[in-house]
Design a protein around this motif. Sequence first.
Motif, PDB file in Angstrom:
ATOM      1  N   GLY A 272       0.569  -1.387  -0.038  1.00  0.00           N
ATOM      2  CA  GLY A 272      -0.553  -0.555  -0.407  1.00  0.00           C
ATOM      3  C   GLY A 272       0.975   1.387   0.108  1.00  0.00           C
ATOM      4  O   GLY A 272       0.320   2.395  -0.315  1.00  0.00           O
ATOM      5  N   VAL A 273       2.495   1.114   0.365  1.00  0.00           N
ATOM      6  CA  VAL A 273       3.012   2.439   0.219  1.00  0.00           C
ATOM      7  C   VAL A 273       3.211   3.016  -1.665  1.00  0.00           C
ATOM      8  O   VAL A 273       2.972   4.354  -1.060  1.00  0.00           O
ATOM      9  N   SER A 274       2.886   2.396  -2.326  1.00  0.00           N
ATOM     10  CA  SER A 274       2.986   2.636  -3.694  1.00  0.00           C
ATOM     11  C   SER A 274       1.591   3.681  -3.445  1.00  0.00           C
ATOM     12  O   SER A 274       1.738   5.478  -4.459  1.00  0.00           O
ATOM     13  N   TYR A 275       0.809   4.307  -2.441  1.00  0.00           N
ATOM     14  CA  TYR A 275      -0.688   4.756  -2.846  1.00  0.00           C
ATOM     15  C   TYR A 275      -0.804   6.077  -2.300  1.00  0.00           C
ATOM     16  O   TYR A 275      -0.712   6.999  -2.516  1.00  0.00           O
ATOM     17  N   VAL A 276       0.226   5.506  -0.624  1.00  0.00           N
ATOM     18  CA  VAL A 276       0.601   6.633  -0.393  1.00  0.00           C
ATOM     19  C   VAL A 276       1.234   7.957  -0.648  1.00  0.00           C
ATOM     20  O   VAL A 276       0.931   8.922  -0.803  1.00  0.00           O
ATOM     21  N   ILE A 277       2.837   7.193  -1.768  1.00  0.00           N
ATOM     22  CA  ILE A 277       3.442   7.756  -2.707  1.00  0.00           C
ATOM     23  C   ILE A 277       2.225   8.355  -3.981  1.00  0.00           C
ATOM     24  O   ILE A 277       2.455  10.218  -4.218  1.00  0.00           O
ATOM     25  N   SER A 278       1.347   8.045  -4.575  1.00  0.00           N
ATOM     26  CA  SER A 278       0.978   8.412  -5.910  1.00  0.00           C
ATOM     27  C   SER A 278      -0.134   9.244  -4.900  1.00  0.00           C
ATOM     28  O   SER A 278      -0.252  10.645  -5.989  1.00  0.00           O
ATOM     29  N   ASN A 279      -0.673   9.345  -4.150  1.00  0.00           N
ATOM     30  CA  ASN A 279      -2.348  10.476  -3.111  1.00  0.00           C
ATOM     31  C   ASN A 279      -1.300  11.347  -3.339  1.00  0.00           C
ATOM     32  O   ASN A 279      -2.400  12.341  -3.147  1.00  0.00           O
ATOM     33  N   ARG A 280      -0.038  11.201  -2.518  1.00  0.00           N
ATOM     34  CA  ARG A 280       0.372  12.698  -3.050  1.00  0.00           C
ATOM     35  C   ARG A 280       1.048  13.609  -3.646  1.00  0.00           C
ATOM     36  O   ARG A 280       0.524  14.868  -3.300  1.00  0.00           O
ATOM     37  N   ASP A 281       1.033  12.858  -4.880  1.00  0.00           N
ATOM     38  CA  ASP A 281       0.693  13.983  -6.181  1.00  0.00           C
ATOM     39  C   ASP A 281      -0.144  14.110  -6.704  1.00  0.00           C
ATOM     40  O   ASP A 281      -0.004  15.119  -6.747  1.00  0.00           O
TER      41      ASP A 281
ATOM     42  N   GLY B  10       5.332 -11.003 -10.272  1.00  0.00           N
ATOM     43  CA  GLY B  10       4.613 -10.563 -11.798  1.00  0.00           C
ATOM     44  C   GLY B  10       3.916  -9.479 -12.913  1.00  0.00           C
ATOM     45  O   GLY B  10       2.997  -9.295 -11.543  1.00  0.00           O
ATOM     46  N   VAL B  11       3.781  -9.761 -13.462  1.00  0.00           N
ATOM     47  CA  VAL B  11       2.943  -8.715 -13.517  1.00  0.00           C
ATOM     48  C   VAL B  11       1.314  -9.237 -14.021  1.00  0.00           C
ATOM     49  O   VAL B  11       0.438  -8.208 -13.340  1.00  0.00           O
ATOM     50  N   HIS B  12       1.016 -10.204 -13.107  1.00  0.00           N
ATOM     51  CA  HIS B  12      -0.798 -10.701 -12.892  1.00  0.00           C
ATOM     52  C   HIS B  12      -0.587 -10.182 -11.507  1.00  0.00           C
ATOM     53  O   HIS B  12      -1.551 -10.351 -11.235  1.00  0.00           O
ATOM     54  N   ASN B  13       0.170 -10.081 -10.604  1.00  0.00           N
ATOM     55  CA  ASN B  13      -0.595  -9.581  -9.256  1.00  0.00           C
ATOM     56  C   ASN B  13      -1.077  -8.402  -9.530  1.00  0.00           C
ATOM     57  O   ASN B  13      -0.547  -7.610  -9.719  1.00  0.00           O
ATOM     58  N   SER B  14      -1.865  -8.714  -7.921  1.00  0.00           N
ATOM     59  CA  SER B  14      -2.427  -7.147  -7.655  1.00  0.00           C
ATOM     60  C   SER B  14      -1.482  -6.411  -7.532  1.00  0.00           C
ATOM     61  O   SER B  14      -1.637  -4.778  -7.546  1.00  0.00           O
ATOM     62  N   ALA B  15      -0.514  -6.216  -6.713  1.00  0.00           N
ATOM     63  CA  ALA B  15       0.317  -5.128  -6.476  1.00  0.00           C
ATOM     64  C   ALA B  15       1.951  -5.121  -7.170  1.00  0.00           C
ATOM     65  O   ALA B  15       2.568  -4.421  -7.017  1.00  0.00           O
ATOM     66  N   TYR B  16       1.643  -5.325  -8.339  1.00  0.00           N
ATOM     67  CA  TYR B  16       2.672  -4.978  -9.748  1.00  0.00           C
ATOM     68  C   TYR B  16       2.797  -3.868  -9.422  1.00  0.00           C
ATOM     69  O   TYR B  16       4.177  -3.026 -10.029  1.00  0.00           O
ATOM     70  N   PHE B  17       2.028  -3.035  -9.167  1.00  0.00           N
ATOM     71  CA  PHE B  17       2.263  -1.782  -9.664  1.00  0.00           C
ATOM     72  C   PHE B  17       2.790  -1.499  -8.533  1.00  0.00           C
ATOM     73  O   PHE B  17       4.075  -0.166  -8.545  1.00  0.00           O
ATOM     74  N   GLU B  18       2.732  -1.379  -7.790  1.00  0.00           N
ATOM     75  CA  GLU B  18       4.318  -0.738  -6.239  1.00  0.00           C
ATOM     76  C   GLU B  18       5.547  -0.807  -6.720  1.00  0.00           C
ATOM     77  O   GLU B  18       6.371  -0.746  -5.928  1.00  0.00           O
ATOM     78  N   HIS B  19       5.468  -2.576  -7.147  1.00  0.00           N
ATOM     79  CA  HIS B  19       7.083  -3.352  -7.520  1.00  0.00           C
ATOM     80  C   HIS B  19       7.651  -2.154  -8.116  1.00  0.00           C
ATOM     81  O   HIS B  19       9.129  -1.724  -8.206  1.00  0.00           O
TER      82      HIS B  19
END
Length: 567
Positions: free
Chosen positions: A184-193, A241-250
């Motif tokens: 979920g930390v990717s959303y913290v970064i993206s949300n702020r932006d 891999g790309v099919h993982n739901s958290a791939y955006f964060e990776h």
Amino acid sequence: MTDLFSGYGDGAPGRRTAAGVPGWDEMFPNSAFGPSTPRDAYLELHRVLGTMDQDELRSRTDALAGTYLSRGVTFDFAGEEQPFPLDPLPRIIDAREWEGIEAGVQQRVAALEAFLADIYGPGIAVRDGVVPAAVIASSSQYFRSARGIDPANGVRIHVAGVDLIRDEAGRLRVLEDNVRIPSGVSYVISNRDAIAQTLPELIRTMRVRPVDGYPGMLLKALRASAPSGVDDPNVVVLTPGVHNSAYFEHTLLARLMGVELVEGRDLYCQGGRVFMRTTEGPLQVDVIYRRVDDEYLDPLHFRPDSVLGTPGLMAAAREGKVSLANAVGNGIADDKLMYTYVPELIRYYLSEEPILQNVPTWRLEEPAALEEVLDRLEELVVKPVDGAGGKGIMIGPDASTQERNAMAARLRTDPRGWIAQPLVVLSTLPTLVGDGVRPRHADLRPFAVNNSGTVDVLPGGLTRVALPEGELVVNSSQGGGSKDTWVVDGVRGSVHPARVRRRAAAAAAAANSAGDDEAFPAQALSGFDQPIDGDQRKQQQQQQQQQGQAQGQAQLSQGTTRGEATC
């Protein structure tokens, strides 16, 4: 101009506890000031929102959703790819309250770190009777294959996410710990932006602590965990891999850290070491920030049918040739039955009283507790001890008689597999929904990074909000959304008139609560507020990280990958 908060709190009665107590609203106090006067931390937000109507706010929100979709900040809900719901109204936490949250998370991570080192080592807490041996041995997340693997710098929890809620009395409590692979930390970064572009007038006036230092802090902690004798470690992010739901964060974290994103097939083990296949030949890997679950990490030790991991990783880790972050076997600390012992672990390992309290919890393997819970199923919440993403939870007041009877049968059959808690009415935050700005229940997941025993907490964290009215399950996989979370050090410019009117009352309240404040000692600025020391990095790696950061920012602006579904 229509007041955005017109009708706030109207409509169907909100959630209440079994005793009839309503939830705590983060913005508006239940006091003589009335709903038109917000709490101090929200005064500036209230002022700025007073200058716009609902149409303008919705226009900004629609643009935000379109931006998220184009950037690829999406998630899979009910089989459909959707932009991750981001509410435009931020959660605001003043610096004083944040000091207590930060100290409490640091304390909890330190205690869990000591606990993991103990149970995968000497097992002193079990011998001393602090934790029953049966609780450890019966957990599906305790792996004997991890015993005797000593991390190079003593760190097993490199990244932690601690889920917090505020109860109806306004007290922050820990709902659960996440030290396996917290997401979920990717959303913290993206949300702020995104929010910085949606509400720029607020960003300009409020002194909001930044969150963009997280990738650098994480990289520094990962490099510090390298095997002994490695001065210039090669760090990679291991993704399913790309099919993982958290791939955006990776992908986002790999790019912002300037390191390689690899899959299990990109790695191989030879001579007790791990290598990455490249076009220029094999390259040794020293630190793996792995986002693959324990069971799929190494087919020689766990699931033999896994194609997501790499054979031999556990042997290389045992020989001290590679560091795995987070460590294998951390899931025992996420077990919701183990959660009930954390306050005692804090006292045992740290000789301190817990700063953040647990939610009261029944251990159902205790016969008396089981019988009490079976008698009160209609008013309690029952959770599987190894559940995630809000799955498997039964909220007694919402369940049918048939559902409660089925749950009672499961509890009698497998009491170790479940815990029960009273219904805690999560605090509410103003959220833009179909009929305007309305209160919706939310929680908070602060993220912590452990660098050789120094725990830094990202100022803010991920606020998850349940969008349907009255819903208490906030997970995105269950239809929840998120908010940007601001830790603020005040407002630039003049003092708000309402703050002046409250000074006398606030001073009296502070005097009455002075004893409580002593439990929240002032903390120095965390590592997220300090410059990153890059002296140990070679020039080439510095350039690589800078390029990765530039690419990561480009991803925030353009993005092409999928986001989280289970946080």
